[in-house]
Design a protein around this motif. Structure first.
Motif: not given
Ligand code: FES
Ligand SMILES: Cc1cc2nc3c(=O)[nH]c(=O)nc-3n(C[C@H](O)[C@H](O)[C@H](O)COP(=O)(O)OP(=O)(O)OC[C@H]3O[C@@H](n4cnc5c(N)ncnc54)[C@H](O)[C@@H]3O)c2cc1C
Ligand code: FES
Lengths: 165, 329
Positions: A102-104, A135-140
């Motif tokens: 959820g950070f992005c 940028l998102c580290r999680c979702t792709g």
């Molecule tokens: S949901 Fe984690 S950075 Fe996008």
């Protein structure tokens, strides 16, 4: 130096004493307590801090608060539905799994809001272009694009229903 | 809270006269427009700025003005998002809009200005880092140190200048209008730059870039950049190309950004060309670019790769413009 900054924040007029060297992100998080605005990098690289200034996304971490004199500033807190209910975009991010850590997400929703205000049914290319600075580290990213498409469809359907009703 | 910026006073003049007065009164002040280059550098402690002068309230600073015979004046305060969609830049000069569209990300382009893009700082692996990183590694020639970590034997800083807009504007023969203590002067944009990464702008003390002038142009133009990701990133190499009709054929102008401490206008390819471009001519263009650019180890990408990227882009653009010109006849 310190000055009085006057702006409209999430629809409400405000005046605050701010230092000339105060960054917009610190003003929003610390003075206005709008903590949806995230610091995700050391300045200008990631899009987690995006807010709308006069309707256009801007990185709050490399904007001076004083540069927003007289402006209309909107953060995610101002983009949710009545009484804090989820907006169609927020709901779509939730339901289509467009948010993981959820950070992005606040920055994503801010970029997507600016897009959907201008383009009711953007195609995938337009969504990718509007979100290219987030940028998102999680979702792709795939589920984020899906979320924006879902929200756009729902909002367009609501409008058609409203027009018909 | 993010680490606070060093203290400064922000001024916001609303006329060129008050700007001139301020510049005399506060000579140590730095200029700020969109702030998308300056503020990251201030945050990293790369710039000393006891005072900032915000240029965005100057009159006519963000206007596009058509001039006689098809020349064009672009105010230095134009936002890149507006340049990207300006109808005046949709035709022969589309390279400028293409370059604007490729700068940073959409949110940056809403703030970033043309003048700030052309006057942005040079960049280097050893410079665009946090203060603790630089302190640990040893400061460099560009800021507080006495060695260039990229070329320790050399006497000058090899940081690269990576403005996307500079390349197409130089290829299109742009001039800049500068306002300073002794009045206004015009200069070819290419001459605004010096081959020194620590002192790359030929602005006199107190001078401000107020506009870019483009001469009449009836040909074709294009800009392409190579970068690691398709968005956000600065050019590893960027090439602006313009193909103009001249007596006896066509003339190609090329300018390269991102490889050197200044944009490089490619020399030796300005004879009248026949279309389509022969393989020999394309090979000559490729070779000219490879010979004239001097990328150094100032990025994570190898200098050899950046050189090849520049020449490949130049060759590709030349061929594409030549084909478009032929098809249009
Ligand atoms: S949901 Fe984690 S950075 Fe996008
Ligand atoms: C993540 C990220 C990615 C980026 N990617 C790119 C990229 O791909 N390509 C690229 O070209 N840039 C890139 N940039 C750099 C920057 O965003 C742009 O160059 C932008 O156009 C700078 O304009 P600005 O108005 O924000 O400049 P500012 O930051 O306001 O100013 C930049 C410099 O120019 C000086 N200056 C500003 N206006 C004038 C003037 N009128 N006369 C004289 N001096 C002036 C300032 O004093 C300052 O030193 C990137 C930045 C970030 C943070
Ligand atoms: S916090 Fe990363 S761009 Fe602002």
């Amino acid at each position: 130096m310190t000055r009085i900054l006057r702006l409209t924040l999430n629809g409400r007029a405000r005046a605050d004493a701010v230092a000339d060297n105060l960054l917009l992100i610190d003003y929003l998080r610390d003075a206005a307590r709008l903590t949806s605005v995230k610091q995700g990098c050391d300045g200008g690289e990631c899009g987690a801090c995006l807010v709308l200034v006069d309707g256009s996304p801007r990185p709050a971490c490399i904007t001076l608060a004083a540069q927003c004199e007289g402006a209309k500033v909107e953060t995610l807190e101002g983009l949710s539905g009545p009484g804090g209910a989820l907006s169609p975009l927020q709901r779509a991010f939730h339901e289509r799994l467009g948010a993981q850590c959820g950070f992005c997400t606040p920055g994503m929703v801010v970029s997507a809001t600016a897009l959907l205000r201008k383009t009711k049914r953007p195609d995938e290319g337009a969504i990718r272009a509007a979100l290219e600075g987030n940028l998102c580290r999680c979702t792709g990213y795939v589920k984020i694009i899906d979320a924006v498409q879902t929200a756009a469809a729902e909002m367009a359907a609501d409008q058609t229903a409203e027009a018909a009703g | 809270m993010t680490e606070a910026l060093a203290d400064f006073t922000l001024h916001r003049p609303e006329s060129l006269e008050s700007l001139a007065i301020l510049r005399r009164a506060v000579p140590e002040a730095r200029l700020i427009a969109g702030g998308t280059d300056l503020l990251p550098n201030l945050r990293r402690g790369l710039v000393d700025a006891p005072a900032l002068i915000d240029l965005t309230a100057l009159p006519d600073f963000a206007e596009i003005e058509p001039l006689a015979q098809g020349a064009l004046r672009l105010g230095a305060g134009l936002r890149l998002a507006d340049l990207a969609r300006a109808p005046e830049l949709a035709g022969p000069r589309q390279a400028v809009a293409e370059a604007a569209r490729g700068v940073a990300g959409p949110a940056h382009r809403n703030a970033a200005t043309l003048g700030g893009n052309l006057c942005q700082d040079t960049r280097c692996l050893y410079y665009n880092q946090s203060d603790w990183w630089r302190a640990a590694n040893g400061y460099c020639l560009k800021y507080r140190g006495d060695t260039c970590h990229v070329a320790p034997q050399g006497k000058r800083c090899r940081a690269a200048f990576a403005s996307d807009l500079a390349a197409p504007l130089i290829a299109l023969g742009a001039e800049v209008a500068l306002a300073g203590p002794v009045g206004e002067r015009r200069l070819p944009l290419a001459d605004l730059y010096r081959d020194d990464g620590a002192d790359h702008l030929a602005l006199a003390p107190g001078e401000v870039l107020i506009a870019v002038h483009l001469p009449p142009f009836a040909g074709l133009s294009a800009y392409e950049k190579a970068r690691q990701r398709r968005a956000i990133d600065f050019p590893i190499a960027g090439v602006g190309a313009a193909l103009a009709r001249v007596t006896g054929g066509w003339r190609l102008s090329l300018a390269v950004t991102g490889t050197d401490s200044r944009p490089v206008a490619i020399a030796g390819i300005d004879d009248a060309l026949d279309l389509p471009l022969s393989d020999d001519m394309l090979a000559r263009i490729d070779k000219a670019v490879q010979k004239q650019v001097t990328p150094m180890r100032s990025t994570m990408i190898s200098s050899h790769y950046r050189r090849l990227a520049a020449s490949a882009l130049a060759r590709r653009l030349a061929q594409r413009l030549a084909e478009q010109a032929r098809d249009a006849r």
